[in-house]
Design an enzyme around this catalytic site. Structure first.
Site, PDB file in Angstrom:
ATOM      1  N   ASP A  89      20.143  12.339  60.448  1.00  0.00           N
ATOM      2  CA  ASP A  89      20.070  11.891  59.057  1.00  0.00           C
ATOM      3  C   ASP A  89      20.801  10.568  58.840  1.00  0.00           C
ATOM      4  OD1 ASP A  89      18.926  14.358  58.723  1.00  0.00           O
ATOM      5  OD2 ASP A  89      20.203  14.957  57.039  1.00  0.00           O
ATOM      6  N   ASP A  90      20.460   9.931  57.748  1.00  0.00           N
ATOM      7  CA  ASP A  90      21.197   8.803  57.142  1.00  0.00           C
ATOM      8  C   ASP A  90      20.954   7.440  57.787  1.00  0.00           C
ATOM      9  OD1 ASP A  90      22.168  10.875  55.684  1.00  0.00           O
ATOM     10  OD2 ASP A  90      24.279  10.573  56.155  1.00  0.00           O
ATOM     11  N   HIS A 137      14.682  10.719  53.780  1.00  0.00           N
ATOM     12  CA  HIS A 137      15.977  11.243  53.327  1.00  0.00           C
ATOM     13  C   HIS A 137      16.329  10.544  52.007  1.00  0.00           C
ATOM     14  CE1 HIS A 137      19.535  13.581  53.975  1.00  0.00           C
ATOM     15  NE2 HIS A 137      20.349  12.578  54.226  1.00  0.00           N
ATOM     16  N   HIS A 141      20.019   7.818  49.242  1.00  0.00           N
ATOM     17  CA  HIS A 141      20.908   8.951  49.484  1.00  0.00           C
ATOM     18  C   HIS A 141      21.585   9.469  48.214  1.00  0.00           C
ATOM     19  CE1 HIS A 141      23.607  11.612  51.752  1.00  0.00           C
ATOM     20  NE2 HIS A 141      22.761  11.448  52.739  1.00  0.00           N
ATOM     21  N   TYR A 201      22.269  15.980  51.100  1.00  0.00           N
ATOM     22  CA  TYR A 201      23.172  17.121  50.883  1.00  0.00           C
ATOM     23  C   TYR A 201      22.431  18.471  50.906  1.00  0.00           C
ATOM     24  CZ  TYR A 201      25.399  12.950  49.072  1.00  0.00           C
ATOM     25  OH  TYR A 201      25.852  11.671  48.939  1.00  0.00           O
ATOM     26  N   HIS A 236      23.990  13.153  62.534  1.00  0.00           N
ATOM     27  CA  HIS A 236      23.866  11.891  61.796  1.00  0.00           C
ATOM     28  C   HIS A 236      23.975  10.731  62.782  1.00  0.00           C
ATOM     29  CE1 HIS A 236      25.169  14.913  58.907  1.00  0.00           C
ATOM     30  NE2 HIS A 236      24.550  14.194  57.981  1.00  0.00           N
TER      31      HIS A 236
HETATM   32 NI    NI Z   1      22.471  12.572  54.437  1.00  0.00          NI
END
Ligand code: NI
Length: 333
Positions: free
Chosen positions: A48-49, A99, A103, A141, A191
């Protein structure tokens, strides 16, 4: 005139396997397991991210290990210097997913706010990927509500293994955490914006590969476990025991034909076939139309660079690619 050309082309296609010996022939690798072998366990690594500073290194290391993962990317991270990594990830068989754009907690948005955020993210991802794909969603989240489920238009993918890599920032601790708790069908959350998380992922891969685990994208995990993820539903893992096989690599033969070449592609399981002959990414075009039982044909000019994949979903469930460079092939009429 057009009609005559069409007839000639049809005749050419019908004749094109009965010519001289092929100039190229690759038999797809068999994916059948030996009877005595323990069934392979499937697991999806998700990042993620990103994309971020460690994503390129991660892609290099995944390619080295022939492992595919899923990247839940933040839309705004894909418009700048990391933009080329989006197309690279898809071309190398990974799955790119959403995603959100920046965010945010999507659950704080109204339905129209959610919709515009997700559309903006898809537009950024498509722009970077150079194609038009569907992107599964992992809300930041893991925060979801009924409005988001109704609005998303794609399956929501949460996770079943969370080693809190963002908190511990310790590759050995994080990888051990995953290795101790993982099960067949799990979705692992990491991540790729933290160097320790990328190092942890590589330890996880090298360790679990020795324990009969195979790493696949979320889409491939779902298909091989017998699930059809639906828009508006949230999934934490795909733990079914209905294990289907990996998509098989196509068999490809190339014959000299009518001043060019006829490419004949056969697939075992009937997956659609994508082919390009100018060296471009085959997944950006339409699939070939079938000309026989699990058989596809294409006429290509001399000096083509042919690239072939079979794919149930080009973004995340595709075969390995067959590349054939026909430059300088000796011409036998
Ligand atoms: Ni995230």
């Amino acid at each position: 005139m057009f009609k005559r050309t069409a007839v000639l082309l049809l005749a050419a296609l019908m004749l094109c396997t009965s010519g001289p010996a092929p100039v190229f022939a690759a038999k797809g690798e068999s994916t059948e397991y030996e009877d005595w072998a323990e069934p392979v366990k499937l697991v999806a690594l998700t990042f993620d991210d990103g994309p971020g500073a460690y994503t390129e290194y991660l892609l290099d290391e995944l390619a080295e290990r022939d492992v595919h993962a899923t990247f839940f990317m933040v839309g705004r991270n894909t418009t700048g210097k990391f933009k080329p990594l989006v197309e690279r990830a898809i071309m190398e068989g990974h799955q790119v997913a959403s995603h959100s754009y920046k965010h945010a907690y999507l659950t704080k948005y109204s339905a129209s706010g959610m919709k515009s955020d997700l559309e903006k993210t898809s537009t950024a991802l498509n722009d970077a990927a150079g194609g038009s794909f569907s992107y599964m969603l992992r809300p930041p989240y893991g925060a979801k509500n009924s409005t988001l489920l109704k609005t998303a238009g794609v399956p929501l993918i949460i996770w079943s293994v969370d080693p809190y890599d963002w908190k511990y920032r310790d590759a050995d601790y994080v990888s051990q955490n995953v290795i101790d708790s993982v099960k067949d069908g799990d979705i692992i959350l990491l991540h790729d914006i933290h160097q320790t998380s990328v190092e942890a992922a590589l330890i996880i891969i090298d360790t679990l590969s020795q324990m009969n685990y195979e790493f696949v994208t979320v889409t491939e995990l779902a298909r091989r476990k017998g699930y059809e993820p639906e828009a508006g539903s949230a999934y934490y893992s795909f733990r079914g025991d209905n294990a289907a096989e990996r998509i098989s690599e196509p068999s490809v033969s190339v014959f000299p034909h009518l001043g060019g070449y006829c490419v004949v592609v056969t697939v075992e399981d009937g997956a659609p076939v994508y082919l390009s002959f100018d060296g471009s990414d085959p997944s950006q075009g339409e699939p070939l139309s079938r000309t026989g039982h699990n058989r596809y044909r294409a006429l290509v000019p001399r000096d083509s660079v042919v690239r072939v994949i079979a794919a149930w979903d080009v973004n995340g469930d595709r075969s390995r690619e067959i590349d054939i460079d026909l430059h300088g092939e000796e011409w036998i009429d």
